[in-house]
Design an enzyme around this catalytic site. Structure first.
Site, short mmCIF file in Angstrom:
data_model
loop_
_atom_site.label_atom_id
_atom_site.label_comp_id
_atom_site.label_asym_id
_atom_site.label_seq_id
_atom_site.Cartn_x
_atom_site.Cartn_y
_atom_site.Cartn_z
CB SER A 40 -0.91 -0.02 1.24
OG SER A 40 -0.17 -0.26 2.40
CG PHE A 100 9.92 12.61 9.89
CD1 PHE A 100 8.96 13.50 10.36
CD2 PHE A 100 9.54 11.33 9.56
CE1 PHE A 100 7.64 13.11 10.50
CE2 PHE A 100 8.22 10.92 9.69
CZ PHE A 100 7.27 11.81 10.17
NE ARG A 139 -0.66 10.66 21.09
CZ ARG A 139 0.46 10.89 21.74
NH1 ARG A 139 0.55 10.57 23.03
NH2 ARG A 139 1.51 11.40 21.13
N GLY A 140 -2.33 10.70 16.98
CA GLY A 140 -1.76 11.91 16.42
C GLY A 140 -0.95 12.68 17.44
CG ASP A 141 2.55 13.30 17.64
OD1 ASP A 141 2.44 12.75 18.74
OD2 ASP A 141 3.14 12.80 16.67
CG HIS A 155 1.64 1.64 4.80
ND1 HIS A 155 0.45 1.77 4.15
CD2 HIS A 155 1.92 2.86 5.32
CE1 HIS A 155 -0.01 3.01 4.26
NE2 HIS A 155 0.88 3.70 4.97
CD GLU A 211 1.40 7.35 5.55
OE1 GLU A 211 1.19 6.26 6.11
OE2 GLU A 211 1.98 8.29 6.11
CD GLN A 260 7.11 6.30 12.43
OE1 GLN A 260 7.11 6.25 11.20
NE2 GLN A 260 6.48 7.24 13.10
P1 FAD Z 1 -1.34 5.68 20.67
O1 FAD Z 1 -1.46 4.27 20.28
O2 FAD Z 1 -2.53 6.32 21.28
O3 FAD Z 1 -0.09 5.77 21.63
C1 FAD Z 1 0.52 7.01 21.96
C2 FAD Z 1 1.42 6.86 23.18
O4 FAD Z 1 0.64 6.67 24.35
C3 FAD Z 1 2.37 5.68 23.16
O5 FAD Z 1 3.52 6.07 23.86
C4 FAD Z 1 1.63 4.58 23.92
O6 FAD Z 1 2.53 3.69 24.54
C5 FAD Z 1 0.81 5.38 24.91
N1 FAD Z 1 -0.55 4.88 25.09
C6 FAD Z 1 -1.36 4.32 24.16
N2 FAD Z 1 -2.57 4.05 24.66
C7 FAD Z 1 -2.56 4.49 25.95
C8 FAD Z 1 -3.53 4.52 26.97
N3 FAD Z 1 -4.76 4.04 26.75
N4 FAD Z 1 -3.17 5.05 28.18
C9 FAD Z 1 -1.92 5.54 28.38
N5 FAD Z 1 -0.96 5.53 27.44
C10 FAD Z 1 -1.27 5.03 26.22
N6 FAD Z 1 0.52 11.35 12.79
C11 FAD Z 1 -0.28 12.30 12.30
O7 FAD Z 1 -0.36 13.39 12.89
N7 FAD Z 1 -1.01 12.12 11.16
C12 FAD Z 1 -0.99 10.95 10.48
O8 FAD Z 1 -1.67 10.79 9.47
C13 FAD Z 1 -0.15 9.89 10.98
N8 FAD Z 1 -0.09 8.70 10.36
C14 FAD Z 1 0.64 7.69 10.93
C15 FAD Z 1 0.63 6.42 10.32
C16 FAD Z 1 1.34 5.37 10.89
C17 FAD Z 1 1.29 4.01 10.23
C18 FAD Z 1 2.11 5.58 12.07
C19 FAD Z 1 2.89 4.45 12.67
C20 FAD Z 1 2.13 6.83 12.66
C21 FAD Z 1 1.41 7.89 12.11
N9 FAD Z 1 1.38 9.15 12.69
C22 FAD Z 1 0.59 10.15 12.17
C23 FAD Z 1 2.17 9.44 13.89
C24 FAD Z 1 1.36 9.19 15.17
O9 FAD Z 1 0.20 10.00 15.17
C25 FAD Z 1 2.23 9.53 16.36
O10 FAD Z 1 3.26 8.60 16.47
C26 FAD Z 1 1.50 9.67 17.69
O11 FAD Z 1 2.41 10.21 18.65
C27 FAD Z 1 0.99 8.36 18.25
O12 FAD Z 1 -0.11 7.92 17.60
P2 FAD Z 1 -0.68 6.45 17.93
O13 FAD Z 1 -1.96 6.33 17.25
O14 FAD Z 1 0.33 5.41 17.63
O15 FAD Z 1 -0.88 6.61 19.50
#
Ligand code: FAD
Length: 280
Positions: free
Chosen positions: A8, A207, A99-101, A257, A10, A167
């Site tokens: 896929s 990055f 979750r995003g940042d 991906h 991106e 990642q």
């Molecule tokens: P989560 O899974 O929510 O985790 C975030 C952090 O919190 C981790 O350290 C985890 O250990 C911890 N955690 C998770 N769940 C909990 C909980 N319930 N309680 C306490 N701690 C918890 N960013 C963007 O802004 N836009 C994008 O389109 C984008 N696409 C991405 C695509 C891929 C395939 C990947 C791998 C990353 C992408 N990112 C994107 C980056 C991503 O948004 C960041 O890495 C962000 O900091 C974490 O997102 P996550 O969904 O992995 O977070």
């Protein structure tokens, strides 16, 4: 040709008219390579919100299979639900839930973890969407521990995500160890390696620092021998990433991906090196 490996691609949503036209050309060419789907990133905090939606809907209208990335950012449930309805009604079947940042100006807002977003989607849209989540073979930068980070991955998958995309990384051992930890924790949904072609050293270093991906010292030093972005630099990068993918296939990867960075050649050349295409 490796018929059993799928892939896929991106994209990020273009910010300018020139970027928009270029992306259209790039996706037309990449589509000829036969990807399973395309995905389009999302700026949490709403920075690319409309751009993502518009790009996704435009691609869908071209007949492409496309997965919008999505995160709450600072948006409320009503907004996210309405965006999901737009996607559902348009015929979108896949999502990447994150979750995003948050950008610094929104740093006071509460981040919604990806597992909560997955629960939210499943509670309102049932099984309509096929949901991917992110995962981190070299550990998410904010995680307090390795096993804990994988526990949270399991939580997202248990909440209803179908598979995880990693990642990017350049160290196959990190991926192997990560698969072992997933196995130990009883994760049995697919983990798809995220592959970042190497096109620009400064951008890659910047990055990687932010997202917690490691560039091995030997690789960074070797890349420094070339002029960043030159033909030789690109060929070397393609060779390194193709070798990485070969190692991942040996470790059992059945899908990749590609973080294309909206470029055609680097991703297409790696796919060709791997024998994933008849010709490029
Ligand atoms: P989560 O899974 O929510 O985790 C975030 C952090 O919190 C981790 O350290 C985890 O250990 C911890 N955690 C998770 N769940 C909990 C909980 N319930 N309680 C306490 N701690 C918890 N960013 C963007 O802004 N836009 C994008 O389109 C984008 N696409 C991405 C695509 C891929 C395939 C990947 C791998 C990353 C992408 N990112 C994107 C980056 C991503 O948004 C960041 O890495 C962000 O900091 C974490 O997102 P996550 O969904 O992995 O977070």
């Amino acid at each position: 040709m490796k018929d059993d490996i799928s892939f896929s691609f991106e994209f990020f949503p273009p910010r300018t008219e020139v970027g928009h036209i270029k992306l259209k050309q790039v996706r037309e060419k990449l589509n000829r390579l036969g990807p399973k789907y395309f995905s389009v990133t999302y700026g949490a905090g709403g920075t690319t919100r409309d751009n993502t939606r518009d790009t996704v809907l435009e691609m869908l209208a071209e007949g492409l299979e496309v997965a919008p990335h999505l995160s709450f950012g600072a948006d409320d449930e009503e907004f996210i639900e309405s965006l999901l309805h737009t996607y559902q009604e348009a015929g979108i079947k896949r999502l990447v839930a994150l979750r995003g940042d948050l950008p610094p100006e929104l740093s006071d807002s509460r981040l919604v973890y990806a597992n909560e977003l997955v629960e939210f989607i499943r509670a309102r849209f049932g099984e309509h969407f096929d949901i991917a989540v992110g995962c981190y073979p070299e550990v998410h930068p904010q995680a307090s521990g390795y096993a804990e980070d994988v526990r949270y991955l399991k939580q997202k998958l248990n909440a209803g995500a179908d598979y995880a995309v990693t990642q990017y990384f350049y160290n196959a051992d990190a991926y192997a160890r990560f698969l072992d930890e997933c196995d130990i924790q009883g994760i049995n949904k697919p983990i798809i390696p995220g592959i970042m072609p190497i096109t620009n050293l400064d951008n890659l270093v910047r990055f990687s620092d932010m997202c917690g991906a490691e560039i091995p010292r030997w690789l960074q030093k070797s890349l420094s021998d070339f002029e960043s972005g030159s033909e030789d630099f690109l060929r070397f990068g393609e060779e390194v990433v193709s070798n990485l993918c070969e190692q991942l296939i040996e470790l059992g990867a059945e899908s990749f991906h590609f973080y294309t960075m909206n470029q055609y050649e680097p991703t297409a050349n790696i796919c060709a090196n791997l024998g994933l295409l008849e010709q490029v």
